[in-house]
Design a protein around this motif. Structure first.
Motif, PDB file in Angstrom:
ATOM      1  N   LYS A 144       9.135   9.678   1.598  1.00  0.00           N
ATOM      2  CA  LYS A 144       7.713   9.754   1.295  1.00  0.00           C
ATOM      3  C   LYS A 144       6.923   8.823   2.200  1.00  0.00           C
ATOM      4  O   LYS A 144       5.832   9.164   2.675  1.00  0.00           O
ATOM      5  N   ARG A 145       7.527   7.636   2.431  1.00  0.00           N
ATOM      6  CA  ARG A 145       6.848   6.687   3.306  1.00  0.00           C
ATOM      7  C   ARG A 145       6.691   7.255   4.702  1.00  0.00           C
ATOM      8  O   ARG A 145       5.627   7.178   5.314  1.00  0.00           O
TER       9      ARG A 145
ATOM     10  N   ARG B 172       4.135   9.906   4.835  1.00  0.00           N
ATOM     11  CA  ARG B 172       2.799   9.324   4.845  1.00  0.00           C
ATOM     12  C   ARG B 172       2.449   8.816   6.241  1.00  0.00           C
ATOM     13  O   ARG B 172       1.344   9.047   6.741  1.00  0.00           O
TER      14      ARG B 172
ATOM     15  N   MET C  72      11.969   7.496  -1.644  1.00  0.00           N
ATOM     16  CA  MET C  72      10.851   6.645  -1.252  1.00  0.00           C
ATOM     17  C   MET C  72      10.700   6.592   0.256  1.00  0.00           C
ATOM     18  O   MET C  72       9.594   6.657   0.795  1.00  0.00           O
TER      19      MET C  72
ATOM     20  N   GLU D 201       0.829  -1.203   0.000  1.00  0.00           N
ATOM     21  CA  GLU D 201       0.000   0.000   0.000  1.00  0.00           C
ATOM     22  C   GLU D 201       0.861   1.250   0.000  1.00  0.00           C
ATOM     23  O   GLU D 201       0.590   2.214  -0.714  1.00  0.00           O
ATOM     24  N   ALA D 202       1.915   1.201   0.831  1.00  0.00           N
ATOM     25  CA  ALA D 202       2.796   2.365   0.903  1.00  0.00           C
ATOM     26  C   ALA D 202       3.455   2.623  -0.441  1.00  0.00           C
ATOM     27  O   ALA D 202       3.529   3.760  -0.903  1.00  0.00           O
ATOM     28  N   TYR D 203       3.932   1.544  -1.085  1.00  0.00           N
ATOM     29  CA  TYR D 203       4.545   1.720  -2.396  1.00  0.00           C
ATOM     30  C   TYR D 203       3.543   2.276  -3.393  1.00  0.00           C
ATOM     31  O   TYR D 203       3.857   3.154  -4.192  1.00  0.00           O
ATOM     32  N   GLN D 204       2.337   1.776  -3.304  1.00  0.00           N
ATOM     33  CA  GLN D 204       1.327   2.236  -4.247  1.00  0.00           C
ATOM     34  C   GLN D 204       1.024   3.710  -4.062  1.00  0.00           C
ATOM     35  O   GLN D 204       0.756   4.430  -5.013  1.00  0.00           O
ATOM     36  N   ASP D 205       1.039   4.136  -2.771  1.00  0.00           N
ATOM     37  CA  ASP D 205       0.723   5.526  -2.522  1.00  0.00           C
ATOM     38  C   ASP D 205       1.882   6.447  -2.837  1.00  0.00           C
ATOM     39  O   ASP D 205       1.676   7.635  -3.059  1.00  0.00           O
ATOM     40  N   CYS D 206       3.094   5.895  -2.787  1.00  0.00           N
ATOM     41  CA  CYS D 206       4.250   6.782  -2.969  1.00  0.00           C
ATOM     42  C   CYS D 206       4.800   6.781  -4.383  1.00  0.00           C
ATOM     43  O   CYS D 206       5.685   7.564  -4.701  1.00  0.00           O
ATOM     44  N   THR D 207       4.334   5.860  -5.213  1.00  0.00           N
ATOM     45  CA  THR D 207       4.803   5.879  -6.595  1.00  0.00           C
ATOM     46  C   THR D 207       3.589   5.982  -7.516  1.00  0.00           C
ATOM     47  O   THR D 207       2.453   5.973  -7.066  1.00  0.00           O
ATOM     48  N   PHE D 208       3.871   6.028  -8.804  1.00  0.00           N
ATOM     49  CA  PHE D 208       2.787   6.119  -9.756  1.00  0.00           C
ATOM     50  C   PHE D 208       2.401   4.755 -10.302  1.00  0.00           C
ATOM     51  O   PHE D 208       1.747   4.657 -11.326  1.00  0.00           O
ATOM     52  N   PHE D 209       2.835   3.708  -9.603  1.00  0.00           N
ATOM     53  CA  PHE D 209       2.583   2.373 -10.123  1.00  0.00           C
ATOM     54  C   PHE D 209       1.450   1.687  -9.396  1.00  0.00           C
ATOM     55  O   PHE D 209       1.169   1.958  -8.241  1.00  0.00           O
ATOM     56  N   THR D 210       0.817   0.763 -10.116  1.00  0.00           N
ATOM     57  CA  THR D 210      -0.183  -0.066  -9.456  1.00  0.00           C
ATOM     58  C   THR D 210       0.532  -1.238  -8.798  1.00  0.00           C
ATOM     59  O   THR D 210       1.718  -1.459  -8.988  1.00  0.00           O
ATOM     60  N   ARG D 211      -0.244  -1.999  -8.045  1.00  0.00           N
ATOM     61  CA  ARG D 211       0.357  -3.109  -7.297  1.00  0.00           C
ATOM     62  C   ARG D 211       1.038  -4.098  -8.233  1.00  0.00           C
ATOM     63  O   ARG D 211       2.147  -4.576  -7.970  1.00  0.00           O
TER      64      ARG D 211
ATOM     65  N   ASN E 142      -8.007   1.906  -8.996  1.00  0.00           N
ATOM     66  CA  ASN E 142      -6.706   1.256  -9.117  1.00  0.00           C
ATOM     67  C   ASN E 142      -6.820  -0.100  -9.770  1.00  0.00           C
ATOM     68  O   ASN E 142      -6.067  -0.435 -10.684  1.00  0.00           O
TER      69      ASN E 142
ATOM     70  N   SER F 231      -7.655   0.245 -13.405  1.00  0.00           N
ATOM     71  CA  SER F 231      -6.528   0.638 -14.252  1.00  0.00           C
ATOM     72  C   SER F 231      -5.559  -0.518 -14.401  1.00  0.00           C
ATOM     73  O   SER F 231      -4.929  -0.682 -15.442  1.00  0.00           O
ATOM     74  N   GLU F 232      -5.459  -1.360 -13.349  1.00  0.00           N
ATOM     75  CA  GLU F 232      -4.629  -2.550 -13.507  1.00  0.00           C
ATOM     76  C   GLU F 232      -5.194  -3.446 -14.582  1.00  0.00           C
ATOM     77  O   GLU F 232      -4.469  -4.000 -15.405  1.00  0.00           O
TER      78      GLU F 232
ATOM     79  N   ILE G 116      -2.545  11.841  -1.482  1.00  0.00           N
ATOM     80  CA  ILE G 116      -1.697  10.867  -2.178  1.00  0.00           C
ATOM     81  C   ILE G 116      -1.052  11.507  -3.389  1.00  0.00           C
ATOM     82  O   ILE G 116       0.130  11.291  -3.676  1.00  0.00           O
TER      83      ILE G 116
ATOM     84  N   ILE H 289       1.780  13.574  -2.132  1.00  0.00           N
ATOM     85  CA  ILE H 289       2.945  12.787  -1.689  1.00  0.00           C
ATOM     86  C   ILE H 289       3.685  12.240  -2.904  1.00  0.00           C
ATOM     87  O   ILE H 289       4.912  12.240  -2.951  1.00  0.00           O
ATOM     88  N   ARG H 290       2.927  11.794  -3.886  1.00  0.00           N
ATOM     89  CA  ARG H 290       3.593  11.226  -5.059  1.00  0.00           C
ATOM     90  C   ARG H 290       4.419  12.261  -5.785  1.00  0.00           C
ATOM     91  O   ARG H 290       5.458  11.945  -6.362  1.00  0.00           O
TER      92      ARG H 290
END
Lengths: 187, 760
Positions: free
Chosen positions: B133-134, B137, B130, A14-24, B173, B176-177, B120, B123-124
Motif C-alpha cells: 500500500k505504501r 501510494r 502495508m 503520514e504513510a501509516y495514517q493513509d494506509c491504515t484506519f488508525f489516527t496518528r 483527523n 477524531s483523535e 486514501i 488505498i486503505r
C-alpha cells in the motif's frame, strides 16, 4: 503532542495514517504495544526501516489474541512469510483490518484467508472441518462435524463445486450482518 | 522448453478466454481484463520477486513467498473499488510478475484521477500488505507529479479546493483523535466485550449513544434557556427540605428546573438595551433539539438498515453464520470455553432442526398452536389495556387522593404504580413461553419484544393523554410545571427501581442460582428488556424537556450512574449468553423503535401542546398568550414591520404556512419513493436471475471438466508418446488423477496446452 515523537519520521507516520484506519495517536499506541511484546528485539527508532520480526509465540501471547481459537491462522495470514512472525507493518495491518472502521469486503477477504487453512484459495471440506473443530474444541463427534460441513456447503456454495470460493463466502457474509461487529478485535 | 515469458503469456491469454465468454453481470462481479500490458513494465516490483518457473506456476499454493490475490468482487455501489478490483480479477495460478504489473498499472491509473480523499479511502480498502500500500501510494504520488500538464490545467480554483480538502482532512483527523481521547469508557467496554461478547456490548454502546444525545440536549438547553433565565432569576422564597429530590415539588418549583419559573422579560429590559425574547428562545431551542435528534436518528437508522438489512432471497438456516461469525472480541478464557460449548449446543440444535424440518404439523396441531398464540395475544393485550385503564383511573382520582392524604410523599403513588407495572408485566409476558410454542426462536424474541413495547408505550401514551386533556385544561395554576413534576417523578421512580433491581434483585438471583438451586446457574443478561427500559426513559425525557428544561441533565446523571451499576452487576451476577443474539439486527430494530413509535409520539405530543393548548396565565414565558404558537405569529408580525427581515416573513408565509407548497412537496416525495421502490423490485429480480446463473455456470463447469478429463484419458490411453516433455512437466505437476477440487485449475492447464498446440 504527536510532534515530539522520534520513532517515525513525519512521512512514515503520514504513510501509516493513509494506509491504515488508525489516527496518528493510535499508531503510536500500537507501536508501543508492539514494542512491549519484545523490548529487546524492537528498536525505538524506526526511521531507518529496521527489519525486525517479532516471533509468533510472543504475538500469540497478547491478551487480545491468546484465547482466540484462530490466533495462529490470524498471525499466519497477516505475517510476511505466512509463518506467524510479524513485522510492525504486519502488526499494524492486522489490527487495522480487525478494527471497526474496516469495511465489510476487506474483512470478508481476510476472514476467507483465515478460514482457508490449506491456502488454496478455496474453503474446501477439510478447511471447514478444521474450522469447526477449532470452534467446538472437540465437543462434537466426527459425524456431526462432517454433517455440519455438508450443511454449510449446502447453504453457502453458490456454484455447487463442492467448495467455497471468495464470492460464495462474501455472498454468505452479506446475509450475516453480525459479521462486521464480530470480526473485530479491539486494541 | 518454453521460456518463462512465453508460458506466462499463454497462460494469461487463455485465462481471459473463459471469463470473456461468460456473460458477466453488470452490477457486481468481475470485469475481465482484455488487454495485455507489456510484461516488462514492473511498477509494483516489490510485490513479489519470485522466479517464474513452470513448477512454481502449477504447483499447489504452498509457496509462502507468493502473495495471493483473490478476486474481490465488490458491491455495485462502490464503483471506485469496482475498477480497482477489476484489475485484480485474475485467477489464482497465474504467474505473478506480469499479472501484478498489469494489475498495479491499472490500479495506479485508476487512482490518479481521484480526489485525495477517495484515493486514501481506496488505498486503505485494498487487501494488500502495508508495504504494498505504501508503494502504491508512492507510485501514485510520483505519477501524479509526473503529469505537469495536467496540474497546470487545474486552475487556481481547483487547487484551492484541493488544499481546502487537505486541510479539512487533517482537521478531521485531529478532531477524531480528540474525540477518541475523550471517548468515554473505552477500556470498560473492551473488558465487557472481552468477557461477554458483542451482544451484551451492544446494550452498553446503545446506552453510551443515548448519553451523547442527552449531553447535546443539555448543552443546548443550558446555553439558550437556562443561563439567560438564571441571569434574570427571581429570589426563591420557598423552603428547602430533603424531600424535593424525590417529589420534585416544593423548593424546586421555583427554580430553573421547571417551566413555571421562566419569564419573558423582554419587555422589562426593552428600554435598557439587550432584551432576550425567552418565548422565541424556548420554542426555537426545543425545536432545534428535536430537529437534530430527528436527523441523527434518521441517519443512524438508515446506516443500520443499509449495513444490516438482509434480503434473503434464499432462506438460510444459519449454520454457516454460526460457523463463520465467531466473536473475535471475546478475550476472556472462560468465556471462550463457554462460547465454544454453547456453539456446539447450538450447532446440534440447528442440525436437529434441519433434520426435522420436513416434519409438517397436522391440522390439529396447527390449530392448537394457533389458538395458543391467539389466546396469549388476547391476554397480553387485555392486560395492557387493563393496566392503562388502571393508571388513568388512578391519575384521575389522584388529586382527590392527594387532598385527603396530606403527606407530601403521596404524590409518588402514581409513579410507584407505573414502575411496578413496568417491572412485573414483562416477567408475566415471558411466562407465556411455557404455553406458546414457536417454530423459530427468533419469532419468540420478537413477539415478546412487541408485547413489552406495546405495554410501555401505551403507558406513556395514556399518561400523555391524561396530561394534555385533563391537567392542561383543568384550570390549575401552572399546569406545565405540574406535568414537569410528574415526569420527573416517573423518571426518578424508574431509576430507583432499576437500582433496586440491579443491587437486590440480580444479587438475590445469583445467590439463589449459585447456592440454593444450583441447577439454575447464573442468569443471562436480558438485553431486550434493558434496551426497552432505556427507550422508555428517553421517550419521557424528550417529552419532558419542554416542561422541565433541566431534565436532560438529570437523565445524563442517571445514565452515567446506570452504566456503572449495570457494569458492576454484570461482572458479578451474570454469565455470557448461551444463545446467539443477533446483535446487529436487534440494534436496527431498537433504533427503529426509538425513532418510530417513540420519537414520533413525542413529536405529536409536543405538536398538540404547542398548537392546541393554552399556556397558563400566571407562569412561564408564554403567559398571556392564547396558544404557545402565538409567540411565533407575533414575532412574524413584528418582523413584517421592519424592512430588513421581509425575506423571513416571505419564507414563513409562502413556504411554511402555505398548503400548496406542502402538497407539491408531498407529491414529489411520493413519486420519488415509488420510483425507488420499482428500482428495488427490479434489482431483486436481477439478483435472483444472477444467482440462478451462478448455479448454472457451476454445473457447466463440472460438466466440461468431466468431459475434458474423459477426453484426456482417451488420448493418453491412445498415444502416450505424443506428449512432449514440457507438457509432461505440466502434467506431472497437475496430475490427471486430481481430486475434484483441483479439476478447475486443470481445466486452464489443459486449455493452455491445447492453445499451445494450436499455436505450434
Amino acid at each position: 503532542m504527536g510532534n515530539k515523537q522520534t520513532v517515525f519520521t513525519h512521512e512514515q507516520l503520514e504513510a501509516y495514517q493513509d494506509c491504515t484506519f488508525f489516527t496518528r495517536k493510535e499508531i503510536m499506541r500500537l507501536f508501543y504495544r508492539y514494542q512491549d511484546l519484545a523490548p529487546q528485539l524492537v528498536p525505538l527508532d524506526y526511521t531507518s526501516y529496521p527489519d525486525v520480526k517479532v516471533p509468533y509465540e510472543l504475538i500469540g501471547s497478547m491478551p487480545e489474541l491468546k484465547d482466540n481459537p484462530f490466533r495462529q491462522r490470524i498471525a499466519q495470514v497477516f505475517s510476511e512469510d505466512g509463518d506467524g512472525h510479524m513485522t510492525l507493518d504486519n502488526f499494524l495491518d492486522m489490527f487495522s483490518v480487525m478494527s471497526e472502521m474496516a469495511p465489510r469486503d476487506l474483512k470478508a477477504y481476510y476472514a476467507f484467508k483465515i478460514y482457508d487453512f490449506n491456502n488454496d484459495d478455496y474453503i474446501c471440506v477439510w478447511d471447514l472441518e478444521q474450522t469447526v473443530t477449532k470452534l467446538t474444541r472437540g465437543e462434537l463427534s466426527a459425524e456431526e462435524v462432517s454433517l455440519v460441513c455438508e450443511k454449510v456447503l449446502d447453504e453457502a456454495d453458490g456454484d455447487h463445486d463442492g467448495r467455497l470460493s471468495l464470492e460464495d463466502f462474501q455472498n454468505m457474509i452479506l446475509r450475516a450482518p453480525d459479521f462486521l461487529s464480530t470480526f473485530h478485535i479491539r486494541i | 522448453m518454453l521460456s518463462g515469458d512465453q508460458v506466462n503469456e499463454i497462460i494469461v491469454e487463455v485465462e481471459n478466454v473463459p471469463y470473456g465468454v461468460q456473460s458477466h453481470p453488470s452490477s457486481s462481479q468481475i470485469v475481465p481484463e482484455k488487454t495485455l500490458a507489456n510484461a516488462s513494465v514492473s511498477l509494483v516490483s516489490s510485490i513479489s520477486d519470485i522466479d517464474v518457473t513452470d513448477s512454481q506456476v502449477f504447483s499447489n499454493c504452498n509457496d509462502k513467498k507468493r502473495k495471493q490475490f483473490l478476486r474481490c468482487s465488490t458491491p455495485a455501489n462502490e464503483s471506485f473499488s469496482q475498477t480497482l478490483h477489476s484489475s485484480e480479477s485474475m485467477g489464482l495460478d497465474t504467474p505473478r510478475t506480469s499479472h501484478e504489473n498489469i494489475q498495479g498499472q491499472k490500479l495506479i491509473a485508476s487512482l490518479i484521477p481521484m480526489t485525495s480523499r477517495d484515493r486514501i479511502k481506496a488505498i486503505r480498502n485494498q487487501p494488500r500488505t502495508m508495504e504494498e500500500k505504501r508503494n502504491l501510494r508512492k507510485m501514485v504520488d510520483k505519477e501524479k507529479s509526473k503529469q505537469p500538464g495536467r496540474i497546470l490545467e487545474l486552475d487556481g480554483c481547483a487547487q484551492c479546493v484541493n488544499s481546502i480538502s487537505l486541510a479539512y482532512r487533517r482537521s478531521k483527523n485531529s478532531l477524531s483523535e480528540l474525540f477518541n481521547s475523550i471517548s468515554l469508557w473505552q477500556k470498560t467496554l473492551k473488558v465487557i466485550g472481552g468477557k461477554f461478547g458483542t451482544s451484551v456490548l451492544s446494550y452498553f454502546n446503545f446506552l453510551r449513544w443515548l448519553l451523547k444525545f442527552n449531553i447535546f440536549l443539555f448543552i443546548v438547553t443550558f446555553s439558550f434557556i437556562i443561563i439567560p433565565q438564571l441571569t434574570m432569576a427571581e429570589k426563591n422564597h420557598l423552603q428547602f427540605t430533603g424531600l424535593e429530590f424525590l417529589t420534585g415539588a416544593g423548593y424546586f418549583r421555583d427554580t430553573v428546573m421547571y417551566y413555571g419559573f421562566y419569564t419573558n422579560t423582554e419587555n422589562q429590559h426593552g428600554s435598557s438595551g439587550t432584551s432576550y425574547n425567552m418565548q422565541l428562545a424556548y420554542i426555537f431551542t426545543v425545536g432545534a433539539c428535536l430537529v437534530v435528534c430527528f436527523f441523527s436518528l434518521l441517519f443512524s437508522m438508515a446506516r443500520y438498515f443499509r449495513n444490516n438489512f438482509i434480503n434473503p432471497h434464499i432462506h438460510s438456516r444459519g449454520i454457516a453464520k454460526l460457523i463463520f461469525c465467531w466473536d473475535f472480541t471475546v478475550t476472556h478464557k472462560s468465556t471462550v470455553k463457554l462460547k465454544q460449548k454453547n456453539l456446539s449446543t447450538e450447532i446440534r440444535e440447528n442440525l436437529s432442526e434441519i433434520l426435522q424440518e420436513n416434519v409438517k404439523l397436522t391440522l390439529n396441531q396447527q390449530l392448537i398452536r394457533f389458538s395458543a398464540h391467539l389466546a396469549a395475544w388476547v391476554v397480553s393485550t387485555g392486560v395492557t389495556i387493563a393496566c392503562c385503564i388502571a393508571i388513568y383511573y388512578l391519575a384521575e382520582n389522584n388529586s382527590e387522593f392527594l387532598e385527603n392524604h396530606r403527606n407530601p410523599g403521596a404524590v409518588l403513588l402514581l409513579p410507584f404504580v407505573v414502575s411496578c407495572i413496568n417491572l412485573v408485566m414483562p416477567r408475566l409476558y415471558s411466562m407465556f413461553r411455557l404455553v406458546e410454542r414457536y417454530e423459530m426462536p427468533r419469532h419468540e424474541v420478537y413477539s415478546l419484544l412487541i408485547r413489552n413495547i406495546l405495554l410501555k408505550l401505551s403507558i406513556v401514551g395514556i399518561l400523555c393523554y391524561y396530561w394534555l386533556n385533563i391537567v392542561a385544561l383543568a384550570d390549575e395554576e401552572c399546569w406545565e410545571t405540574l406535568i414537569g413534576q410528574e415526569i420527573y417523578r416517573l423518571l426518578l421512580m424508574d431509576f430507583v427501581f432499576s437500582l433496586a433491581d440491579s443491587f437486590l434483585g440480580e444479587f438475590l438471583r445469583r445467590i439463589i442460582g449459585m447456592r440454593l438451586i444450583t441447577s439454575l446457574g447464573l442468569q443471562e443478561f436480558d438485553i431486550a428488556s434493558n434496551v426497552l427500559e432505556l427507550i422508555y426513559t428517553q421517550t419521557l425525557v424528550w417529552i419532558g424537556t419542554f416542561f422541565c428544561p433541566l431534565l436532560p441533565f438529570i437523565q445524563m446523571i442517571t445514565l452515567f450512574i446506570m452504566f456503572y451499576v449495570k457494569n458492576i452487576s454484570l461482572m458479578m451476577n451474570f454469565q455470557p449468553l448461551s444463545k446467539a443474539w443477533r446483535a446487529s439486527q436487534m440494534m436496527t430494530f431498537f433504533i427503529f423503535l426509538l425513532f418510530f413509535p417513540s420519537f414520533t409520539g413525542v413529536l405529536c405530543t409536543l405538536a398538540i401542546t404547542i398548537w392546541r393548548l393554552k399556556p397558563s396565565a400566571d407562569c412561564g414565558p408564554f403567559r398571556g398568550l392564547s396558544f404557545f404558537i402565538q409567540s411565533i405569529y407575533n414575532w412574524i408580525d413584528t418582523l413584517s414591520t421592519s424592512s430588513s427581515y421581509l425575506w423571513v416573513v416571505w419564507i414563513y408565509q409562502n413556504l411554511v404556512g402555505s398548503v400548496h407548497f406542502f402538497f407539491i412537496l408531498t407529491l414529489i416525495v411520493l413519486i420519488i419513493t415509488y420510483l425507488y421502490w420499482q428500482i428495488i423490485e427490479g434489482r431483486k429480480i436481477m439478483i435472483r436471475l444472477l444467482h440462478e446463473q451462478i448455479i448454472n455456470e457451476g454445473k457447466d463447469k463440472m460438466f466440461l471438466i468431466e468431459k475434458l478429463i474423459k477426453l484426456q484419458d482417451m488420448e493418453k490411453r491412445a498415444s502416450p508418446t505424443l506428449f512432449t516433455p514440457e507438457r509432461r512437466d505440466v502434467e506431472q505437476s497437475g496430475p490427471l488423477h486430481v481430486r475434484e477440487h483441483d479439476a478447475a485449475r486443470d481445466l486452464r492447464f489443459r486449455r493452455s496446452v491445447q492453445e499451445d498446440n494450436l499455436k505450434a
